[in-house]
Write a protein that holds these residues in place. Structure first.
Motif, PDB file in Angstrom:
ATOM      1  N   LEU A   1      -1.801  -3.611 -10.001  1.00 28.47           N
ATOM      2  CA  LEU A   1      -1.292  -4.592  -9.057  1.00 28.47           C
ATOM      3  C   LEU A   1      -0.060  -4.078  -8.325  1.00 28.47           C
ATOM      4  CD1 LEU A   1      -1.716  -7.924 -11.063  1.00 28.47           C
ATOM      5  CD2 LEU A   1      -2.981  -7.161  -9.050  1.00 28.47           C
ATOM      6  N   ALA A   2       0.783  -3.370  -9.058  1.00 26.34           N
ATOM      7  CA  ALA A   2       1.999  -2.828  -8.437  1.00 26.34           C
ATOM      8  C   ALA A   2       1.629  -1.821  -7.345  1.00 26.34           C
ATOM      9  CB  ALA A   2       2.890  -2.180  -9.477  1.00 26.34           C
ATOM     10  N   GLN A   3       0.620  -0.983  -7.609  1.00 24.78           N
ATOM     11  CA  GLN A   3       0.183  -0.009  -6.608  1.00 24.78           C
ATOM     12  C   GLN A   3      -0.417  -0.703  -5.394  1.00 24.78           C
ATOM     13  OE1 GLN A   3      -2.430   2.544  -8.859  1.00 24.78           O
ATOM     14  NE2 GLN A   3      -0.808   4.053  -9.206  1.00 24.78           N
ATOM     15  N   ALA A   4      -1.149  -1.788  -5.609  1.00 23.39           N
ATOM     16  CA  ALA A   4      -1.738  -2.539  -4.499  1.00 23.39           C
ATOM     17  C   ALA A   4      -0.646  -3.165  -3.633  1.00 23.39           C
ATOM     18  CB  ALA A   4      -2.682  -3.613  -5.020  1.00 23.39           C
ATOM     19  N   ARG A   5       0.388  -3.732  -4.282  1.00 15.34           N
ATOM     20  CA  ARG A   5       1.504  -4.312  -3.525  1.00 15.34           C
ATOM     21  C   ARG A   5       2.228  -3.233  -2.719  1.00 15.34           C
ATOM     22  NH1 ARG A   5       2.150  -7.597  -8.197  1.00 15.34           N
ATOM     23  NH2 ARG A   5       3.606  -6.097  -9.066  1.00 15.34           N
ATOM     24  N   GLU A   6       2.426  -2.082  -3.325  1.00 15.15           N
ATOM     25  CA  GLU A   6       3.103  -0.974  -2.647  1.00 15.15           C
ATOM     26  C   GLU A   6       2.282  -0.484  -1.451  1.00 15.15           C
ATOM     27  OE1 GLU A   6       6.460   1.379  -2.223  1.00 15.15           O
ATOM     28  OE2 GLU A   6       6.129  -0.229  -3.653  1.00 15.15           O
ATOM     29  N   LEU A   7       0.976  -0.373  -1.615  1.00 11.91           N
ATOM     30  CA  LEU A   7       0.095   0.046  -0.527  1.00 11.91           C
ATOM     31  C   LEU A   7       0.129  -0.964   0.613  1.00 11.91           C
ATOM     32  CD1 LEU A   7      -1.986   2.061   0.542  1.00 11.91           C
ATOM     33  CD2 LEU A   7      -3.755   0.718  -0.609  1.00 11.91           C
ATOM     34  N   LYS A   8       0.114  -2.249   0.265  1.00 16.38           N
ATOM     35  CA  LYS A   8       0.173  -3.301   1.287  1.00 16.38           C
ATOM     36  C   LYS A   8       1.490  -3.218   2.060  1.00 16.38           C
ATOM     37  CE  LYS A   8      -0.168  -8.288   1.892  1.00 16.38           C
ATOM     38  NZ  LYS A   8      -0.310  -9.586   1.238  1.00 16.38           N
ATOM     39  N   LEU A   9       2.589  -2.985   1.365  1.00 17.72           N
ATOM     40  CA  LEU A   9       3.896  -2.866   2.003  1.00 17.72           C
ATOM     41  C   LEU A   9       3.918  -1.703   2.989  1.00 17.72           C
ATOM     42  CD1 LEU A   9       6.949  -3.725   2.112  1.00 17.72           C
ATOM     43  CD2 LEU A   9       7.319  -2.018   0.324  1.00 17.72           C
ATOM     44  N   HIS A  10       3.316  -0.579   2.614  1.00 17.32           N
ATOM     45  CA  HIS A  10       3.349   0.624   3.444  1.00 17.32           C
ATOM     46  C   HIS A  10       2.403   0.559   4.635  1.00 17.32           C
ATOM     47  CE1 HIS A  10       6.052   3.096   0.999  1.00 17.32           C
ATOM     48  NE2 HIS A  10       5.534   2.455  -0.029  1.00 17.32           N
ATOM     49  N   THR A  11       1.350  -0.244   4.554  1.00 17.03           N
ATOM     50  CA  THR A  11       0.353  -0.254   5.625  1.00 17.03           C
ATOM     51  C   THR A  11       0.482  -1.436   6.581  1.00 17.03           C
ATOM     52  OG1 THR A  11      -1.233  -1.377   4.185  1.00 17.03           O
ATOM     53  CG2 THR A  11      -1.342   1.044   4.291  1.00 17.03           C
ATOM     54  N   ARG A  12       1.230  -2.452   6.209  1.00 19.41           N
ATOM     55  CA  ARG A  12       1.335  -3.619   7.091  1.00 19.41           C
ATOM     56  C   ARG A  12       2.225  -3.312   8.291  1.00 19.41           C
ATOM     57  NH1 ARG A  12       6.108  -6.033   7.016  1.00 19.41           N
ATOM     58  NH2 ARG A  12       7.491  -5.710   5.262  1.00 19.41           N
TER      59      ARG A  12
END
Length: 186
Positions: A1-12
């Motif tokens: 989940l932490a990796q998914a949140r980090e990916l979302k932060l970087h791609t939005r």
């Protein structure tokens, strides 16, 4: 989940917010546009050692959220940038926003008239964002003048302001924007 949140932060898409006082209400809000500033630490004209120190500090800060929670402190970091126009302050802010993948809130203090309004605006900001207050020295001088002279720039014998910015007088009962309030909330 932490990796998914980090990916979302970087791609939005990152946003640039500005505060506006609505003429039809006392509520202050943020308006946004896409933040597309091209500045990065790779393109920034800055001493390489200072650049490295800033980047290391930002990374350490971003990894320290748990430490701030454990010690009961607000998880925030402040930088004071100064210099004449054209020396790269805005480019550095943009490079930090792009490096951290944070939104930017450009706080226009001339649209804020009290500590309460300032607090309401800052409570509307998203976590993991940058709040930029430009010309804080001018805003601090204006707040000091208002605090000393009253809300309209005129000295009134029936108007006094304590160190927290609370106006007390026979006819006045209001809270002003003060340097103390700015430093406490920002």
């Amino acid at each position: 989940l932490a990796q998914a949140r980090e990916l979302k932060l970087h791609t939005r898409e990152r946003l640039l917010f500005t505060n506006n006082a609505r003429s039809d209400s006392y509520r202050h809000t943020w308006d946004s546009v896409p933040f597309k500033h091209p500045s990065t630490f790779e393109t920034l004209a800055l001493d390489p050692d200072k650049k490295r120190l800033i980047m290391e500090d930002l990374l350490a800060f971003s990894r320290g959220e748990d430490f701030y929670k454990k010690t009961g402190r607000a998880w925030k970091r402040g930088y004071l940038l100064y210099g004449p126009p054209g020396t790269g302050k805005s480019s550095l802010i943009a490079a930090i926003a792009n490096f951290m993948h944070y939104d930017v809130y450009d706080l226009e203090l001339t649209n804020v008239h009290s500590n309460t309004e300032l607090k309401q605006l800052l409570m509307q900001t998203k976590p993991k964002s940058i709040v930029v207050i430009e010309d804080i020295d001018s805003a601090a001088a204006a707040a000091a003048t208002i605090s000393r002279d009253g809300p309209h720039g005129h000295h009134h014998d029936d108007y006094s302001v304590d160190g927290h910015g609370y106006g007390r007088g026979k006819q006045h009962q209001q809270q002003l924007l003060t340097l103390s309030g700015l430093l406490n909330f920002a």
